[in-house]
Design an enzyme around this catalytic site. Sequence first.
Site, PDB file in Angstrom:
ATOM      1  N   CYS A 232     108.420  21.905 -13.663  1.00 22.47           N
ATOM      2  CA  CYS A 232     109.705  21.243 -13.947  1.00 22.47           C
ATOM      3  C   CYS A 232     110.329  22.015 -15.104  1.00 22.47           C
ATOM      4  O   CYS A 232     110.514  21.499 -16.199  1.00 22.47           O
ATOM      5  CB  CYS A 232     109.507  19.780 -14.349  1.00 22.47           C
ATOM      6  SG  CYS A 232     108.475  18.823 -13.216  1.00 22.47           S
ATOM      7  N   ALA A 233     110.630  23.284 -14.845  1.00 18.96           N
ATOM      8  CA  ALA A 233     110.954  24.216 -15.928  1.00 18.96           C
ATOM      9  C   ALA A 233     112.270  23.914 -16.626  1.00 18.96           C
ATOM     10  O   ALA A 233     112.434  24.187 -17.809  1.00 18.96           O
ATOM     11  CB  ALA A 233     110.964  25.648 -15.382  1.00 18.96           C
ATOM     12  N   GLY A 237     112.710  26.027 -22.071  1.00 19.66           N
ATOM     13  CA  GLY A 237     112.190  26.138 -23.442  1.00 19.66           C
ATOM     14  C   GLY A 237     110.686  26.373 -23.486  1.00 19.66           C
ATOM     15  O   GLY A 237     110.188  27.253 -24.186  1.00 19.66           O
ATOM     16  N   LYS A 238     109.955  25.602 -22.693  1.00 22.81           N
ATOM     17  CA  LYS A 238     108.488  25.730 -22.693  1.00 22.81           C
ATOM     18  C   LYS A 238     108.044  26.961 -21.897  1.00 22.81           C
ATOM     19  O   LYS A 238     107.047  27.594 -22.221  1.00 22.81           O
ATOM     20  CB  LYS A 238     107.840  24.450 -22.137  1.00 22.81           C
ATOM     21  CG  LYS A 238     108.176  23.216 -22.987  1.00 22.81           C
ATOM     22  CD  LYS A 238     107.623  21.943 -22.408  1.00 22.81           C
ATOM     23  CE  LYS A 238     108.118  20.725 -23.171  1.00 22.81           C
ATOM     24  NZ  LYS A 238     109.518  20.395 -22.878  1.00 22.81           N
ATOM     25  N   ASP A 256     112.128  24.472 -10.394  1.00 23.38           N
ATOM     26  CA  ASP A 256     112.900  23.277 -10.708  1.00 23.38           C
ATOM     27  C   ASP A 256     113.723  22.905  -9.479  1.00 23.38           C
ATOM     28  O   ASP A 256     113.980  23.743  -8.627  1.00 23.38           O
ATOM     29  CB  ASP A 256     113.836  23.508 -11.910  1.00 23.38           C
ATOM     30  CG  ASP A 256     114.193  22.191 -12.601  1.00 23.38           C
ATOM     31  OD1 ASP A 256     113.494  21.824 -13.569  1.00 23.38           O
ATOM     32  OD2 ASP A 256     115.135  21.521 -12.168  1.00 23.38           O
ATOM     33  N   ASP A 283     113.568  23.414  -3.125  1.00 23.21           N
ATOM     34  CA  ASP A 283     114.579  22.842  -2.225  1.00 23.21           C
ATOM     35  C   ASP A 283     113.932  22.179  -1.005  1.00 23.21           C
ATOM     36  O   ASP A 283     114.600  21.638  -0.125  1.00 23.21           O
ATOM     37  CB  ASP A 283     115.584  23.917  -1.793  1.00 23.21           C
ATOM     38  CG  ASP A 283     114.900  25.197  -1.331  1.00 23.21           C
ATOM     39  OD1 ASP A 283     113.656  25.179  -1.175  1.00 23.21           O
ATOM     40  OD2 ASP A 283     115.594  26.206  -1.125  1.00 23.21           O
ATOM     41  N   CYS A 354     108.411  13.438 -22.605  1.00 23.23           N
ATOM     42  CA  CYS A 354     108.986  13.159 -23.935  1.00 23.23           C
ATOM     43  C   CYS A 354     109.262  11.655 -24.030  1.00 23.23           C
ATOM     44  O   CYS A 354     110.299  11.226 -24.507  1.00 23.23           O
ATOM     45  CB  CYS A 354     110.224  13.994 -24.197  1.00 23.23           C
ATOM     46  SG  CYS A 354     111.491  13.853 -22.944  1.00 23.23           S
TER      47      CYS A 354
END
Length: 404
Positions: A232-233, A237-238, A256, A283, A354
């Site tokens: 789930c890029a 950031g990660k 993603d 997709d 998060c």
Amino acid sequence: MRLHRNLCFATVDGLLLIFNEGKYADKVVQQLLKRDKRWGSRDRGFVAETTYDIVRWKRLYAEIAEVKEPFSRDDVWRLVAVWGTLKGIKLPDWKYFENTPQRKIKGRFDEFSKIRKIAASVPDWMDEIATKELGENVWTKEITALNQQADVVLRVNTLKITKEKLQEELSDLDIETDEVKNHPDALKLRERANVFTTEAFKKGFFEVQDGSSQKVAEFLDVKPGMKVVDTCAGAGGKTLHLAALMENKGQIVAMDIYENKLKELKRRAKRAGAHNIEMRVIDSTKPIKKLYDKADRVLIDAPCSGLGVLRRNPDAKWKLQPEFLEKIRKTQAEILSSYSRMVKPGGKIVYATCSILPSENQDQVKAFLTSESGKDFTFVKEKKILSYESGFDGFYMALLEKKK
């Protein structure tokens, strides 16, 4: 502090868009800051911080001002009057502030300070769920921390520069930073500054990334030469942190469901000099199935309520709905079940969110480990980060290993 008419007008316009039209605060603020070329950094700082402040304390200020949504323009001026009075700012004699009952405002503030959901400015349902899951004491401390403005934290891009060298470069621009204990690649700004205009940013020497978020890539225990999937890029950031930890060696597959986010990641990767990243849009189920049993490491930075990042997204308090929570928990369970199949025997996955709610975190991991798809995994360790303890965002991460 003196209030300036054009800055207050901009703030009121922005608040109407956020409150009445459901626009995202960060996008609205970005637009507002382009409004007048003559504004200096202090003017832009006022508009951004005042807008965020009133969004953060919307419920409290609205209760004090005795206004209800949808707000009229006059209602929003009343919120600004409450904000100014509580900040101790002398209100100018503009028609919007005529008859502002300053003593009454302070009295009502004292009265509401005793009711947590109003004092902390959160919806009833959120206060109930968080109290139930975290307990009265922890939630009270946590929401107090989540209502503070977030610090600006940088992650040094070790593919291009050392922490010491970056500190020197920024110091030459009068941007002073401090190292962060137990965060090897982090620097915290002593004072807020627009770091995105610096040469160091344009050259890819750093990214802006919260201290808690920097812990996730580290937790995955990657080594140069591995095959790693970031499922789930998002804008990455990660992913970029993983590339740096892997010294650009090996392969990262960044996936993603949103192609536009991966395009942004591509742009950021180029700036960062991270060239071991391959983008794949999810997709259909095909891209996932192709990777079954192929990865040494899999990162599942799952979609979540975002309750841990309210400091930087205060408008999420008003956008989130309890139905979304139910829906997202189902999605989390499905993602964990499906994406975990990409890791090969002996490999590891990190499930991270998060959020601060156990129902999105440790409960999900426990349910997965007792399910059919999780039976080959063992629990290694977990990390729960609460804002009031860390000073950073609220986060959760669990490391699981697939049996050989």
